[in-house]
Design a protein around this motif. Structure first.
Motif, PDB file in Angstrom:
ATOM      1  N   UNK A 120     105.721  56.195  67.441  1.00 29.89           N
ATOM      2  CA  UNK A 120     104.844  56.232  66.743  1.00 29.89           C
ATOM      3  C   UNK A 120     103.552  55.393  68.017  1.00 29.89           C
ATOM      4  N   UNK A 121     104.268  54.532  68.307  1.00 29.27           N
ATOM      5  CA  UNK A 121     104.227  54.082  69.688  1.00 29.27           C
ATOM      6  C   UNK A 121     104.249  54.412  70.287  1.00 29.27           C
ATOM      7  N   UNK A 174     107.357  50.452  75.522  1.00 26.33           N
ATOM      8  CA  UNK A 174     108.485  51.810  76.142  1.00 26.33           C
ATOM      9  C   UNK A 174     109.926  51.964  75.168  1.00 26.33           C
ATOM     10  N   UNK A 175     110.341  50.920  76.174  1.00 27.80           N
ATOM     11  CA  UNK A 175     111.342  50.645  74.964  1.00 27.80           C
ATOM     12  C   UNK A 175     111.435  49.599  74.775  1.00 27.80           C
ATOM     13  N   UNK A 198     101.026  48.096  66.589  1.00 26.14           N
ATOM     14  CA  UNK A 198     102.087  46.727  67.298  1.00 26.14           C
ATOM     15  C   UNK A 198     101.165  46.044  68.231  1.00 26.14           C
ATOM     16  N   UNK A 199     101.177  44.649  68.554  1.00 26.80           N
ATOM     17  CA  UNK A 199     100.335  43.468  69.907  1.00 26.80           C
ATOM     18  C   UNK A 199     100.812  43.582  70.169  1.00 26.80           C
ATOM     19  N   UNK A 200     100.323  43.270  71.665  1.00 29.93           N
ATOM     20  CA  UNK A 200     101.253  43.375  73.425  1.00 29.93           C
ATOM     21  C   UNK A 200     100.180  42.404  74.196  1.00 29.93           C
ATOM     22  N   UNK A 218      99.592  55.750  67.270  1.00 28.20           N
ATOM     23  CA  UNK A 218     100.046  56.088  68.534  1.00 28.20           C
ATOM     24  C   UNK A 218      98.506  55.703  69.965  1.00 28.20           C
ATOM     25  N   UNK A 219      97.534  55.449  68.574  1.00 28.14           N
ATOM     26  CA  UNK A 219      96.190  55.052  69.135  1.00 28.14           C
ATOM     27  C   UNK A 219      95.852  53.875  69.939  1.00 28.14           C
ATOM     28  N   UNK A 220      95.540  53.672  70.736  1.00 28.09           N
ATOM     29  CA  UNK A 220      95.503  52.238  71.576  1.00 28.09           C
ATOM     30  C   UNK A 220      93.753  51.996  71.047  1.00 28.09           C
ATOM     31  N   UNK A 221      94.062  50.842  69.658  1.00 30.83           N
ATOM     32  CA  UNK A 221      92.306  50.592  69.726  1.00 30.83           C
ATOM     33  C   UNK A 221      91.845  49.928  70.512  1.00 30.83           C
ATOM     34  N   UNK A 222      92.727  48.405  71.087  1.00 28.83           N
ATOM     35  CA  UNK A 222      91.512  47.915  71.906  1.00 28.83           C
ATOM     36  C   UNK A 222      92.431  47.535  73.551  1.00 28.83           C
TER      37      UNK A 222
END
Length: 202
Positions: free
Chosen positions: A59-60, A69-70, A136-138, A162-166
């Motif tokens: 999903x991410x 990615x990994x 996912x928080x990065x 998979x959308x980028x929230x921000x």
């Protein structure tokens, strides 16, 4: 199990992911919180995460962010998913890439190397037994002077479709302002939180 039942189960799972994605995509100055998170033992949290983690990685990956990615091959610093109040009462894990070699042992005033990426994936587990992937928080450490407003940290969040929230260096940077405001509380640790002591891998 009949084909009809399998389709029904698949639709239930998909609807759960979409509900969480929509909730997390609402404009807010903080993460949308789960009102009634389940109280899980470490063993229960591990089992649920193990069941979901492969799907979560896929999903991410739809975000096409090479930085994460990994991420599941990186070092993980907790021995079981733990509830993070600052991440919406979701169960989270702390991963760091190989560049972030001193993440676990940062002393006051020390910095992480440029290129360090910290990834915190999450699962939503409600008190009534619903289970599905969370956001996912990065964080990525940028070269000095790149983004002084966030102490040269890039913050981004990927919701479960998979959308980028921000992204503080991309779309909707204002939606991620809350992240740095929160991380100001650990400025002496290069703006990074670590795993609660009772969940740290020894």
């Amino acid at each position: 199990m009949s084909k009809t039942v399998l389709i029904f189960v698949a639709l239930l799972i998909l609807s759960a992911v979409l509900v969480d994605a929509l909730a997390q995509s609402e404009p807010s100055d903080s993460h949308i919180a789960i009102e009634d998170p389940a109280e899980l033992t470490k063993e229960e949290a591990r089992r649920i995460y193990d069941d979901l983690k492969t799907r979560m990685a896929g999903l991410y990956a739809a975000s096409e962010l090479d930085e994460i990615g990994n991420y599941q091959s990186w070092e993980i610093f907790n021995d079981a998913p733990f509830v993070s109040a600052t991440h919406g009462q979701r169960y989270v894990n702390n991963y760091a890439n190989a560049i972030a070699v001193n993440y676990a042992v940062l002393k006051e005033g020390e910095k992480l190397p440029v290129g360090s990426v910290l990834a915190k994936d999450s699962i939503t587990v409600t008190g009534d037994g619903r289970v599905f992937p969370g956001a996912m928080f990065g964080m990525e450490k940028l070269p000095a002077g790149t983004n002084p407003e966030t102490a040269d940290w890039r913050y981004f969040m990927v919701i479960p479709d998979g959308s980028i929230f921000g992204d503080t260096t991309g779309d909707n940077p204002h939606l991620m302002a809350y992240c740095h405001d929160c991380h100001l509380g650990v400025a002496e640790r290069d703006f990074t939180f670590f795993v609660p002591e009772e969940y740290r891998i020894q």
